[in-house]
Design a protein around this motif. Structure first.
Motif, mmCIF file in Angstrom:
data_model
loop_
_atom_site.group_PDB
_atom_site.id
_atom_site.type_symbol
_atom_site.label_atom_id
_atom_site.label_comp_id
_atom_site.label_asym_id
_atom_site.label_seq_id
_atom_site.Cartn_x
_atom_site.Cartn_y
_atom_site.Cartn_z
ATOM 1 N N ASP A 126 -25.719 13.585 88.809
ATOM 2 C CA ASP A 126 -26.787 12.467 88.325
ATOM 3 C C ASP A 126 -26.214 12.313 87.006
ATOM 4 O OD1 ASP A 126 -29.493 11.463 88.006
ATOM 5 O OD2 ASP A 126 -29.426 12.971 86.274
ATOM 6 N N ALA A 127 -25.660 12.987 86.318
ATOM 7 C CA ALA A 127 -24.733 12.700 84.878
ATOM 8 C C ALA A 127 -23.837 11.439 85.229
ATOM 9 C CB ALA A 127 -24.132 13.627 84.236
ATOM 10 N N LEU A 128 -22.959 11.663 86.410
ATOM 11 C CA LEU A 128 -21.819 10.778 86.559
ATOM 12 C C LEU A 128 -22.535 9.507 87.235
ATOM 13 C CD1 LEU A 128 -18.889 10.083 86.920
ATOM 14 C CD2 LEU A 128 -19.123 10.913 89.333
ATOM 15 N N ASP A 129 -23.830 9.415 87.869
ATOM 16 C CA ASP A 129 -24.524 8.221 88.255
ATOM 17 C C ASP A 129 -24.820 7.375 87.008
ATOM 18 O OD1 ASP A 129 -24.308 7.765 91.011
ATOM 19 O OD2 ASP A 129 -26.152 9.196 91.329
ATOM 20 N N LYS A 130 -25.306 8.103 86.075
ATOM 21 C CA LYS A 130 -25.828 7.553 84.838
ATOM 22 C C LYS A 130 -24.673 6.824 84.146
ATOM 23 C CE LYS A 130 -30.163 10.075 84.636
ATOM 24 N NZ LYS A 130 -30.994 11.277 83.825
ATOM 25 N N ILE A 131 -23.838 7.689 84.082
ATOM 26 C CA ILE A 131 -22.602 7.053 83.217
ATOM 27 C C ILE A 131 -22.037 5.856 83.938
ATOM 28 C CG2 ILE A 131 -20.320 7.254 82.513
ATOM 29 C CD1 ILE A 131 -20.848 10.469 82.136
ATOM 30 N N ILE A 132 -21.774 5.850 85.275
ATOM 31 C CA ILE A 132 -21.269 4.587 85.975
ATOM 32 C C ILE A 132 -22.222 3.341 85.807
ATOM 33 C CG2 ILE A 132 -20.973 3.549 87.981
ATOM 34 C CD1 ILE A 132 -19.841 6.573 88.988
ATOM 35 N N ALA A 133 -23.796 3.875 85.956
ATOM 36 C CA ALA A 133 -24.417 2.738 86.022
ATOM 37 C C ALA A 133 -24.874 1.753 84.525
ATOM 38 C CB ALA A 133 -26.056 3.275 86.113
ATOM 39 N N ARG A 134 -24.417 2.856 83.393
ATOM 40 C CA ARG A 134 -24.525 2.461 82.116
ATOM 41 C C ARG A 134 -23.234 1.594 81.766
ATOM 42 N NH1 ARG A 134 -24.078 6.957 78.223
ATOM 43 N NH2 ARG A 134 -21.978 6.580 78.136
ATOM 44 N N LEU A 135 -22.203 1.831 82.111
ATOM 45 C CA LEU A 135 -20.767 1.143 81.916
ATOM 46 C C LEU A 135 -20.967 -0.218 82.776
ATOM 47 C CD1 LEU A 135 -18.292 4.036 82.107
ATOM 48 C CD2 LEU A 135 -18.843 2.954 80.132
ATOM 49 N N ARG A 136 -21.375 -0.195 83.989
ATOM 50 C CA ARG A 136 -21.339 -1.225 84.520
ATOM 51 C C ARG A 136 -22.521 -2.300 84.180
ATOM 52 N NH1 ARG A 136 -20.835 1.136 90.663
ATOM 53 N NH2 ARG A 136 -18.553 1.224 90.678
ATOM 54 N N ARG A 137 -23.414 -1.728 83.526
ATOM 55 C CA ARG A 137 -24.674 -2.744 82.982
ATOM 56 C C ARG A 137 -23.836 -3.429 81.785
ATOM 57 N NH1 ARG A 137 -28.177 1.082 82.884
ATOM 58 N NH2 ARG A 137 -27.925 1.680 80.889
ATOM 59 N N ASP A 138 -23.100 -2.879 81.052
ATOM 60 C CA ASP A 138 -22.442 -3.447 80.007
ATOM 61 C C ASP A 138 -21.255 -4.212 80.277
ATOM 62 O OD1 ASP A 138 -24.050 -2.232 78.086
ATOM 63 O OD2 ASP A 138 -22.888 -0.348 78.082
ATOM 64 N N GLY A 139 -20.926 -4.378 81.770
ATOM 65 C CA GLY A 139 -20.109 -5.332 81.863
ATOM 66 C C GLY A 139 -18.569 -4.584 82.352
ATOM 67 N N ALA A 140 -18.379 -3.485 82.416
ATOM 68 C CA ALA A 140 -17.074 -2.645 82.805
ATOM 69 C C ALA A 140 -17.088 -2.612 84.162
ATOM 70 C CB ALA A 140 -17.160 -1.153 82.078
#
Length: 495
Positions: free
Chosen positions: A448-462
């Motif tokens: 779940d932590a990895l999921d949230k990290i990926i979602a946050r980074l992609r939301r910022d354009g990464a």
């Protein structure tokens, strides 16, 4: 659980010398069982014969079907303290019924391999358990040390002298047995004013008889006895498995813990059918047996049979055995049981290990409840272990021409996910690679932590790529991740 007839026969008869040692050790244990069983009967609120008959039945039965040769099982305080309300509110027949159900639960525990829970009990907890029992054994002798005549102190001192000095002269006969016999002769011949076994309670006359508990076979009966049976079974197995491990260490041998679980269940069923209460392994009497030379099943069997002989044939004479003689033996057990090295190890061992040991001792001694002490020790060990693993974790941020790489090292689980999430910065529209080749995901909290990290980074354009999953981590992520699967099953992602 396979049966090896040759090994089983060897556990009974290990040569002429071992047979002699087993018989003599069993006699010593039988004498030491009498005041203990009477005392536990009083704790449970039942007639002394119920504790004594239970000790006979359990010792004889466990000798045949148990998994730890040389260990002594009988009526115990750990079980007795649990059944007082049941006896008071519903009567002794419900105690017998609860004991039968207790045995069935323990047999089921053996079949289900619940003995494996011992893998989660650390050495520090076992040491604390041993030290707490040694303290409780000594504290149990205080009633025989307070408000008594000087003759009692003299007999105790004489008994301890025999116990510790006789082995320097000969080991042909166990010194505790010699101490009991010599002090009994002196006390009876001189008619000394000391407490005797008979003062503990009236000894039963005759043999126990087979009888089915006189309770209605209804759901109401089950509702009454089930909570008691579950608690008795759990506490009995916990003490038995811990005691088996201690005897393993003392004798440098192994035991079948699965068979011991089932054997304890069978022994308790037999005890209830012959008018006895429930019981389990006894660390004090097991130490007496081992230090007196008992190693095989024969020693436990002799303890049960000789106890029955004492009650049925020599009852009047047994009642005259001076309590100071048995107190001397139990003081020896207390001294021998305590792990004196653990005191020196308080400075040498890691502080967390010492804290676990001391907390286990403190809880057991304060509550007189072995299960609570062990539970406290196991929980504290788990907390310290989680903290230790949490610190074995790092995330390194590497900036290169092709973007940013986060190299994750260590264990990712519920205790480390906060640090894992905080290690990732806002990167913007750049390629981000999360390298987990040196990491391992243990639970859904990590996924779940990895999921949230990926979602946050992609939301910022990464543009995010995760690489290096090992097979176990990949399987976990494929099952529970929401945003990305690993691609391991397609051979896309290195693993």
């Amino acid at each position: 659980m396979t049966f090896d007839s040759i090994s089983y026969r060897r556990q009974w008869f290990g040569g002429a010398a071992q047979i002699r040692r087993d018989i003599l050790a069993g006699i010593v244990v039988a004498l030491a069982l009498i005041p203990e069983a009477i005392g536990f009967s009083i704790i449970a609120g039942v007639d002394p014969r119920i504790g004594l008959y239970a000790s006979v039945a359990i010792a004889i039965t466990i000798a045949c079907i148990g998994g730890r040769p040389g260990m002594i099982s009988a009526a115990t305080a750990a079980v007795a303290v649990l059944v007082g309300p049941l006896v008071r509110d519903h009567g002794v027949e419900y105690l017998f019924a609860a004991t039968i159900l207790m045995g069935l639960i323990q047999i089921a525990a053996g079949l289900l391999r619940l003995d494996r829970v011992m893998q989660f009990v650390s050495r520090s907890v076992i040491t604390g358990f041993v030290n707490a029992l040694a303290i409780l054994i000594f504290l149990a002798q205080l009633p025989q040390l307070i408000g008594v005549t000087w003759h009692s102190y003299a007999l105790i001192a004489g008994g301890l002298a025999i116990i510790y000095l006789l082995p320097r002269v000969t080991r042909a006969v166990p010194s505790p047995l010699v101490a009991i016999l010599v002090l009994s002769v002196i006390s009876i011949a001189l008619n000394l004013p000391v407490n005797t076994v008979g003062d503990m309670g009236k000894l039963p006359e005759g043999l126990p008889s087979f009888a089915w508990p006189q309770v209605p076979l209804t759901l109401d009966t089950l509702r009454i006895i089930l909570p008691y049976a579950l608690t008795m079974a759990a506490v009995g197995l916990l003490e038995s498995l811990l005691t088996a491990q201690i005897v393993d260490d003392m004798t440098d041998s192994d035991s079948d813990k699965r068979q011991e679980c089932a054997g304890q269940g069978g022994a308790n069923i037999v005890a209830a059918l012959f008018g006895g209460m429930g019981g389990c392994a006894m660390i004090g009497q097991s130490v007496i047996n081992v230090t007196s030379g008992g190693r095989g099943r024969l020693s436990t069997f002799v303890a049960g049979v000789f106890l029955l002989f004492l009650l049925a044939v020599l009852g009047p004479w047994v009642g005259r055995v001076p309590m100071p003689a048995l107190v001397a033996v139990m003081i020896m057990v207390s001294i021998g049981t305590f792990s004196w090295n653990s005191l020196a190890n308080l400075r040498r061992h890691p502080p967390t290990s010492s804290i676990v040991m001391l907390v286990t001792v403190a809880v057991v001694v304060a509550t007189r409840d072995l299960s609570l002490g062990v539970l406290a020790g196991v929980l504290l060990s788990g907390v310290f272990f989680a903290g230790k693993v949490q610190r074995m974790f790092a995330v390194e941020r590497i900036v290169g021409d092709g973007g940013v790489t986060y190299r994750v090292t260590g264990q990712i689980f519920f205790a480390s996910v906060d640090r894992f999430r905080r290690a990732f910065a806002v990167e913007g529209a750049v390629p981000v690679t999360i390298d987990v080749a040196a990491a391992h995901f243990w639970d859904i909290s990590g996924v779940d932590a990895l999921d949230k990290i990926i979602a946050r980074l992609r939301r910022d354009g990464a543009e995010v790529t995760v690489a290096g999953y090992n097979r176990a981590s990949a399987d976990l992520v494929d099952r529970f991740a929401l945003h990305d699967k690993t691609g391991v099953e397609l051979g896309i992602v290195p693993h």
